[in-house]
Design a protein around this motif. Structure first.
Motif, short mmCIF file in Angstrom:
data_model
loop_
_atom_site.label_atom_id
_atom_site.label_comp_id
_atom_site.label_asym_id
_atom_site.label_seq_id
_atom_site.Cartn_x
_atom_site.Cartn_y
_atom_site.Cartn_z
N VAL A 1 0.84 -1.21 0.00
CA VAL A 1 0.00 0.00 0.00
C VAL A 1 0.87 1.26 0.00
N ASP B 1 11.14 3.20 5.67
CA ASP B 1 10.83 1.77 5.74
C ASP B 1 12.08 1.03 6.21
N THR C 1 9.13 -6.26 5.60
CA THR C 1 8.29 -7.04 4.68
C THR C 1 8.19 -6.37 3.32
N ASP D 1 13.86 2.21 11.16
CA ASP D 1 12.83 1.49 11.91
C ASP D 1 12.00 2.52 12.68
N TYR E 1 -1.45 -8.48 16.03
CA TYR E 1 -1.84 -7.50 15.01
C TYR E 1 -3.09 -6.74 15.45
N1 LIG Z 1 -3.26 -4.58 2.44
C1 LIG Z 1 -4.35 -4.66 3.15
O1 LIG Z 1 -5.33 -5.30 2.72
C2 LIG Z 1 -4.46 -3.98 4.50
C3 LIG Z 1 -5.64 -4.15 5.22
C4 LIG Z 1 -5.75 -3.54 6.46
C5 LIG Z 1 -4.72 -2.73 6.93
N2 LIG Z 1 -3.59 -2.58 6.20
C6 LIG Z 1 -2.52 -1.76 6.79
O2 LIG Z 1 -1.88 -0.99 5.78
C7 LIG Z 1 -0.48 -0.91 6.07
C8 LIG Z 1 0.32 -1.41 4.88
O3 LIG Z 1 -0.04 -2.77 4.59
P1 LIG Z 1 0.58 -3.53 3.33
O4 LIG Z 1 -0.43 -4.49 2.85
O5 LIG Z 1 1.15 -2.55 2.40
O6 LIG Z 1 1.75 -4.37 4.04
P2 LIG Z 1 3.25 -4.56 3.59
O7 LIG Z 1 3.84 -5.60 4.48
O8 LIG Z 1 3.34 -4.75 2.12
O9 LIG Z 1 3.89 -3.14 3.93
C9 LIG Z 1 4.26 -2.75 5.22
C10 LIG Z 1 5.58 -2.01 5.14
O10 LIG Z 1 5.95 -1.58 6.46
C11 LIG Z 1 7.34 -1.80 6.63
N3 LIG Z 1 7.63 -1.89 8.04
C12 LIG Z 1 7.20 -2.85 8.92
N4 LIG Z 1 7.68 -2.60 10.15
C13 LIG Z 1 8.40 -1.47 10.06
C14 LIG Z 1 9.15 -0.69 11.00
N5 LIG Z 1 9.24 -1.04 12.28
N6 LIG Z 1 9.78 0.42 10.55
C15 LIG Z 1 9.70 0.79 9.26
N7 LIG Z 1 9.02 0.10 8.33
C16 LIG Z 1 8.39 -1.01 8.73
C17 LIG Z 1 7.61 -3.08 5.85
O11 LIG Z 1 8.96 -3.27 5.52
C18 LIG Z 1 6.72 -2.89 4.63
O12 LIG Z 1 7.40 -2.24 3.58
C19 LIG Z 1 -0.24 -1.71 7.34
O13 LIG Z 1 -0.24 -0.83 8.44
C20 LIG Z 1 -1.44 -2.62 7.40
O14 LIG Z 1 -1.75 -3.01 8.71
C21 LIG Z 1 -3.43 -3.19 5.00
#
Ligand SMILES: NC(=O)c1ccc[n+]([C@@H]2O[C@H](COP(=O)([O-])OP(=O)(O)OC[C@H]3O[C@@H](n4cnc5c(N)ncnc54)[C@H](O)[C@@H]3O)[C@@H](O)[C@H]2O)c1
Length: 318
Positions: free
Chosen positions: A12, A31, A35, A56, A153
């Motif tokens: 996202v 980032d 992940t 981080d 989570y």
């Molecule tokens: N994709 C969905 O359907 C969905 C649904 C509900 C909520 N969300 C929320 O949207 C956000 C993004 O989700 P996504 O699907 O893109 O996940 P994703 O895993 O693709 O992206 C998350 C990003 O956060 C980074 N990250 C994690 N911990 C970190 C830290 N401590 N410091 C810096 N960077 C860090 C990861 O490296 C990754 O690039 C999240 O907060 C997730 O909970 C997504």
């Protein structure tokens, strides 16, 4: 406008950066690549208005903002999206997931307070747990197992929501919470266990699609461009401090229907294998997006088949 995006290299976050850059913003993406992947930022990095910081966000914000040349410029918006998001990833990184949604959100609030930026916190439909109310409205408090396998989570997102909305009341920051429902599209990770990438990969390989339980559980699926459009509206409209808004697609499909559509679009015969339902897996989930329509003039516009075709193309090229 200067925008900070945590979780920028994720699914996202990277689409969010691309959209903000297209809208003319200067974007700082943060980032730690837990992940995410820098390849997701290929388009963003082609812009001179994009800066990437590998850091981080569970560490104090001065460690991720201090080493920026842009540090002296004040962000107008901060979008806190850093967090593992798929069950496979957040179970693997359970403690880090709790840290980024709790401690990381506290740091994001501190950064927003110091800069005066509007903060948008990415929460989730998982805040509703296995819901007793259907569809889920923002006023529903949820049905969450606080000690289950998903609690790292669900409960850390609920803490993040509580922290942001309390900071609005106590610190006077402009914080907002978006509850994101299942979103899909290009740049999802092939092996992250979420149903759409799983189905797309299996269908393209001509393998059986794995359905958990009997496949009658329902989900709603929002195409990523629709989500990002809602996020940008929510982050940039004035007068929404303290608001909590669902964003998702309110079309509802059983997992079995999704399997049928994916196989058809991939041009393969539908074959299913069954596996046990994971613990605490909700049986029904669908957002009520009335509030997003009212407050943001937003609604999802991408039909499931169109979004699935684009996602299949992405995995085909992969
Ligand atoms: N994709 C969905 O359907 C969905 C649904 C509900 C909520 N969300 C929320 O949207 C956000 C993004 O989700 P996504 O699907 O893109 O996940 P994703 O895993 O693709 O992206 C998350 C990003 O956060 C980074 N990250 C994690 N911990 C970190 C830290 N401590 N410091 C810096 N960077 C860090 C990861 O490296 C990754 O690039 C999240 O907060 C997730 O909970 C997504």
């Amino acid at each position: 406008m200067i925008a900070y995006v945590t979780g920028a290299a994720g699914f996202v976050g990277s689409h969010l950066c691309d959209r903000l850059l297209r809208d003319g913003a200067d974007v700082v993406g943060i980032d730690n690549l837990a992940t995410g992947a820098v390849e997701n930022l290929r388009d963003a990095q082609a812009s001179s208005r994009f800066t990437f910081v590998q850091a981080d966000v569970s560490e104090p914000w001065e460690t991720w903002i201090a080493d920026l040349s842009a540090a002296l410029q004040r962000p107008a918006v901060m979008l806190h999206f850093a967090s593992p998001a798929s069950p496979v990833q957040y179970e693997r990184l359970a403690l880090q997931t709790m840290a980024v949604n709790a401690v990381g959100t506290m740091h994001a609030v501190a950064a927003a307070q110091a800069s005066g930026a509007t903060l948008l916190f990415a929460s989730t439909s998982e805040s509703y747990g296995d819901p007793h109310e259907h569809p889920q409205r923002e006023t529903y408090w949820g049905n969450v197992n606080p000690v289950g396998i998903r609690s790292c989570y669900d409960e850390s997102k609920r803490f993040g929501e509580a922290y942001v909305t309390t900071a609005v009341r106590k610190l006077g920051i402009d914080g907002r919470v978006v509850r994101i429902f299942n979103t899909y599209g290009p740049r999802m990770q092939a092996g992250d266990g979420r149903v759409i990438p799983n189905f797309c990969i299996s269908a393209l390989r001509g393998e059986p699609l794995t359905v958990y339980g009997d496949g009658s559980q329902t989900r709603s699926f929002c195409y990523v461009d629709d989500l990002v459009d809602g996020l940008v509206r929510f982050a940039t409209r004035s007068g929404l401090a303290g608001r909590v808004v669902n964003i998702g697609n309110d079309g509802e499909y059983t997992i079995r229907q999704l399997a049928e559509i994916t196989a058809r679009l991939a041009g393969t015969e539908l074959r299913l294998t069954r596996d046990a339902l994971p613990p605490d897996d909700p049986t029904r989930r669908k957002p009520d997006v009335t509030l997003a329509r009212e407050l943001l003039d937003w609604q999802p516009t991408t039909p499931l088949e169109t979004g699935l075709r684009r996602t299949l193309d992405y995995f085909r090229k992969g």
